[in-house]
Design a protein around this motif. Structure first.
Motif, PDB file in Angstrom:
ATOM      1  N   ARG A  44       0.842  -1.204   0.000  1.00  0.00           N
ATOM      2  CA  ARG A  44       0.000   0.000   0.000  1.00  0.00           C
ATOM      3  C   ARG A  44       0.876   1.252   0.000  1.00  0.00           C
ATOM      4  O   ARG A  44       1.867   1.332   0.740  1.00  0.00           O
ATOM      5  N   ILE A  45       0.523   2.225  -0.811  1.00  0.00           N
ATOM      6  CA  ILE A  45       1.258   3.474  -0.939  1.00  0.00           C
ATOM      7  C   ILE A  45       0.366   4.635  -0.506  1.00  0.00           C
ATOM      8  O   ILE A  45      -0.830   4.652  -0.800  1.00  0.00           O
ATOM      9  N   THR A  46       0.953   5.598   0.176  1.00  0.00           N
ATOM     10  CA  THR A  46       0.232   6.816   0.535  1.00  0.00           C
ATOM     11  C   THR A  46       0.991   8.013  -0.012  1.00  0.00           C
ATOM     12  O   THR A  46       2.212   8.099   0.122  1.00  0.00           O
ATOM     13  N   VAL A  47       0.260   8.922  -0.647  1.00  0.00           N
ATOM     14  CA  VAL A  47       0.841  10.161  -1.165  1.00  0.00           C
ATOM     15  C   VAL A  47      -0.004  11.326  -0.669  1.00  0.00           C
ATOM     16  O   VAL A  47      -1.220  11.352  -0.879  1.00  0.00           O
ATOM     17  N   LYS A  48       0.652  12.267   0.003  1.00  0.00           N
ATOM     18  CA  LYS A  48      -0.046  13.440   0.521  1.00  0.00           C
ATOM     19  C   LYS A  48       0.530  14.705  -0.122  1.00  0.00           C
ATOM     20  O   LYS A  48       1.742  14.918  -0.098  1.00  0.00           O
ATOM     21  N   PHE A  49      -0.360  15.515  -0.684  1.00  0.00           N
ATOM     22  CA  PHE A  49       0.022  16.812  -1.235  1.00  0.00           C
ATOM     23  C   PHE A  49      -0.421  17.893  -0.252  1.00  0.00           C
ATOM     24  O   PHE A  49      -1.606  18.017   0.056  1.00  0.00           O
ATOM     25  N   GLY A  50       0.538  18.670   0.245  1.00  0.00           N
ATOM     26  CA  GLY A  50       0.215  19.710   1.212  1.00  0.00           C
ATOM     27  C   GLY A  50      -0.243  21.002   0.554  1.00  0.00           C
ATOM     28  O   GLY A  50      -0.295  21.121  -0.675  1.00  0.00           O
ATOM     29  N   GLU A  51      -0.580  21.973   1.376  1.00  0.00           N
ATOM     30  CA  GLU A  51      -1.033  23.262   0.860  1.00  0.00           C
ATOM     31  C   GLU A  51       0.123  24.018   0.216  1.00  0.00           C
ATOM     32  O   GLU A  51       1.262  23.959   0.694  1.00  0.00           O
TER      33      GLU A  51
END
Length: 230
Positions: free
Chosen positions: A168-175
């Protein structure tokens, strides 16, 4: 043709197989120059980000990936061209500046450009100090900076493994972070270049850490294996 296949087939296939958790895609501007500044855990990071981002993302890649011969060379060249990678030479100070110049050109053309401020991928999972190249780009181009946090990519393709695993991969794009005022101040010499770059770099790394929740190494990433495509 290969680029069309990559965007229309590989992205849905990856979502089906890896079921990535993607947060904050709306934080990436749909158009205009933007810097995606990410932590770095695996060779495949430069593949994952373009496949989950809401727009094409330009990354730098070693020139050798574009100069191979035979079927393997064609496949490598086609793949890295498909993910909008830009070939650059590596290994010297002049090459490092040439890489930044290539990145700046991509931003001046209104592209999204991906960069790893740590320079090399982390082999122990900690977040290392950022190098000032990302600040140079932000202050020179005036582009917005979107912090990005990856998790799980190091399990998909660990160091030394050629074939990816299903994890499982998680990608978070911040503000988005806007350093436009400081870019103007630096150009007008109302702010010293060195301190401005250090401050911008530290702010970007702090934003990445808040997203990734990684332990801070508080040192530069020296002596580790350089990521093949970063």
């Amino acid at each position: 043709m290969f680029a069309l296949i990559a965007r229309s087939v590989l992205a849905p296939l990856m979502r089906l197989v890896y079921r990535p958790v993607v947060e904050g895609r709306e934080n990436v501007p749909k158009r205009g120059a933007v810097i995606l500044a990410s932590n770095h855990l695996s060779f495949i990071d430069s593949v994952v980000i373009p496949l989950v981002a809401p727009r094409p993302v330009v990354f730098l890649a070693k020139a050798e990936y574009f100069t191979g011969t035979g079927f393997k060379g064609w496949l490598s060249r086609s793949f890295f061209t498909a993910i909008d990678a830009v070939p650059v030479e590596r290994g010297t100070h002049r090459a490092a500046q040439a890489s930044l110049d290539a990145a700046l050109e991509a931003l001046n053309e209104g592209n999204a450009f991906g960069i790893y401020p740590e320079g090399k991928r982390s082999l122990d999972g900690r977040l290392y100090r950022g190098k000032p190249g990302v600040a140079w780009l932000a202050l020179t181009s005036g582009a917005l900076v979107v912090p990005v946090a990856l998790a799980g990519t190091e399990k998909v393709q660990p160091v030394g493994k050629r074939l990816p695993r299903i994890r499982r991969i998680t990608v978070k794009f911040g503000e988005p972070m806007d350093f436009g005022d400081r870019a103007v101040a630096v150009r007008e010499r109302a702010m010293a270049v060195g301190p401005a770059r250090r401050a911008v770099t530290e702010e970007i790394m702090e934003a990445i850490q808040k997203l990734s929740q990684q332990e801070l190494a508080n040192v530069y990433n020296e002596g580790q294996v350089t990521a093949e495509s970063s």
